[in-house]
Design an enzyme around this catalytic site. Structure first.
Site, PDB file in Angstrom:
ATOM      1  N   PHE A   1      43.906  57.735  39.607  1.00  0.00           N
ATOM      2  CA  PHE A   1      44.577  57.200  40.809  1.00  0.00           C
ATOM      3  C   PHE A   1      44.856  58.190  41.824  1.00  0.00           C
ATOM      4  O   PHE A   1      44.640  59.148  41.598  1.00  0.00           O
ATOM      5  CB  PHE A   1      46.094  57.021  40.215  1.00  0.00           C
ATOM      6  CG  PHE A   1      46.145  55.574  39.153  1.00  0.00           C
ATOM      7  CD1 PHE A   1      46.466  54.316  39.931  1.00  0.00           C
ATOM      8  CD2 PHE A   1      45.513  55.672  37.917  1.00  0.00           C
ATOM      9  CE1 PHE A   1      46.411  52.979  39.189  1.00  0.00           C
ATOM     10  CE2 PHE A   1      45.552  54.429  37.276  1.00  0.00           C
ATOM     11  CZ  PHE A   1      46.102  53.051  37.680  1.00  0.00           C
TER      12      PHE A   1
ATOM     13  N   ARG B   1      43.159  37.590  42.929  1.00  0.00           N
ATOM     14  CA  ARG B   1      42.703  39.049  43.344  1.00  0.00           C
ATOM     15  C   ARG B   1      42.157  38.744  44.731  1.00  0.00           C
ATOM     16  O   ARG B   1      42.354  39.837  45.622  1.00  0.00           O
ATOM     17  CB  ARG B   1      41.869  39.926  42.405  1.00  0.00           C
ATOM     18  CG  ARG B   1      41.624  41.288  42.924  1.00  0.00           C
ATOM     19  CD  ARG B   1      41.057  41.948  41.963  1.00  0.00           C
ATOM     20  NE  ARG B   1      41.121  43.258  42.250  1.00  0.00           N
ATOM     21  CZ  ARG B   1      39.988  44.216  42.452  1.00  0.00           C
ATOM     22  NH1 ARG B   1      38.655  43.765  42.515  1.00  0.00           N
ATOM     23  NH2 ARG B   1      39.985  45.514  42.614  1.00  0.00           N
TER      24      ARG B   1
ATOM     25  N   ILE C   1      43.182  49.058  45.674  1.00  0.00           N
ATOM     26  CA  ILE C   1      43.567  48.230  44.838  1.00  0.00           C
ATOM     27  C   ILE C   1      43.064  48.544  43.454  1.00  0.00           C
ATOM     28  O   ILE C   1      41.706  48.664  43.388  1.00  0.00           O
ATOM     29  CB  ILE C   1      43.344  46.867  45.301  1.00  0.00           C
ATOM     30  CG1 ILE C   1      43.661  45.656  44.283  1.00  0.00           C
ATOM     31  CG2 ILE C   1      41.775  46.767  45.686  1.00  0.00           C
ATOM     32  CD1 ILE C   1      43.718  44.396  44.706  1.00  0.00           C
ATOM     33  N   SER C   2      43.790  48.617  42.579  1.00  0.00           N
ATOM     34  CA  SER C   2      42.981  49.104  41.164  1.00  0.00           C
ATOM     35  C   SER C   2      42.145  48.091  40.633  1.00  0.00           C
ATOM     36  O   SER C   2      42.180  46.910  40.802  1.00  0.00           O
ATOM     37  CB  SER C   2      44.377  49.301  40.152  1.00  0.00           C
ATOM     38  OG  SER C   2      45.325  50.376  40.498  1.00  0.00           O
ATOM     39  N   GLN C   3      41.245  48.608  39.836  1.00  0.00           N
ATOM     40  CA  GLN C   3      40.256  47.387  39.099  1.00  0.00           C
ATOM     41  C   GLN C   3      41.108  46.722  38.035  1.00  0.00           C
ATOM     42  O   GLN C   3      41.931  46.978  37.559  1.00  0.00           O
ATOM     43  CB  GLN C   3      39.164  48.378  38.476  1.00  0.00           C
ATOM     44  CG  GLN C   3      39.651  49.180  37.229  1.00  0.00           C
ATOM     45  CD  GLN C   3      38.359  50.116  36.735  1.00  0.00           C
ATOM     46  OE1 GLN C   3      38.100  51.034  37.456  1.00  0.00           O
ATOM     47  NE2 GLN C   3      37.507  49.503  35.774  1.00  0.00           N
TER      48      GLN C   3
END
Length: 223
Positions: free
Chosen positions: A212, A43, A69-71
């Site tokens: 989101f 990541r 950027i999503s967890q």
């Protein structure tokens, strides 16, 4: 949550991988294929600037163009919900940093990812090339309409929230196919929904609350 480390630069070494995978499992990511994929994809390659020292924490982080950027645990849970097989063709709507597409690429045969922001697509392509990931096609376009020229898809993943599962995307889903999409108003609680196309029609399962950025039609301004 993984504690932030002060030493720079961070690397996805054995210690970070162990902490990272432990955090994923503790949040419900249990599919071995998904865990292996997320162990392979660093990541840290997708997080730059002020937040790069937090790349291995289980939290969303800002990226250019007002996106995030999503967890990692959400990336893992969404990937797990798709139940991808090795021969599947996957559409991702919302390339963002490219991290989710890179994870998908480790499990699926082919990944198409589309984003309205040309800068994000350009930067994601550069990372894919540098990581020698060859089964991702990244496209600048209006993801709310999907990719009719490449349809139908075995799996569709939407990484932006729509008020309802988008009709044009549902129409591009194969029989037996699965779509995972956050649904709800952008300023309210959203739900992650799993939709499966069956002979009897569309079956919906609500997975969990999420947050989101909204799914927006049209192309973004170049930055």
């Amino acid at each position: 949550m993984i504690t932030s480390l002060k030493a720079r630069p961070l690397t996805f070494d054995a210690e970070h991988k162990m902490q990272f995978l432990f955090a994923l499992r503790s949040k419900g990511v249990t599919d071995t294929r998904v865990l292996e994929a997320m162990e392979k994809v660093d990541r840290g390659r997708f997080v730059t600037g002020l937040f790069e020292d937090r790349a291995y924490e289980d939290m969303p982080l800002p990226i250019p163009c007002g996106q995030t950027i999503s967890q990692p645990s959400v990336v893992g849970l969404m990937t797990q919900a798709l139940n991808i097989s090795p021969r599947d063709k996957v559409l991702e709507v919302g390339t963002g940093s490219g991290y989710q597409a890179a994870v998908l690429s480790q499990i699926a045969r082919r990944v198409y990812t589309i984003d309205r922001h040309q800068r994000l697509v350009r930067e994601a392509r550069a990372i894919f090339d540098d990581m020698d990931i060859t089964n991702i096609t990244a496209i600048t376009g209006d993801g709310s309409h999907g990719l009719p020229d490449q349809a139908p898809f075995d799996r569709i993943l939407v990484t932006a929230a729509a008020e309802d599962p988008p009709g044009p995307l549902l129409a591009q889903l194969k029989m037996g196919g699965i779509m995972v999409v956050p649904v709800g108003q952008s300023d309210a609680v959203q739900s992650l929904i799993r939709v499966e196309r069956t002979e009897a029609g569309l079956e919906y399962d609500e997975l969990r609350p999420v947050r989101f950025v909204p799914l927006v039609e049209g192309l973004g301004r170049e930055t």
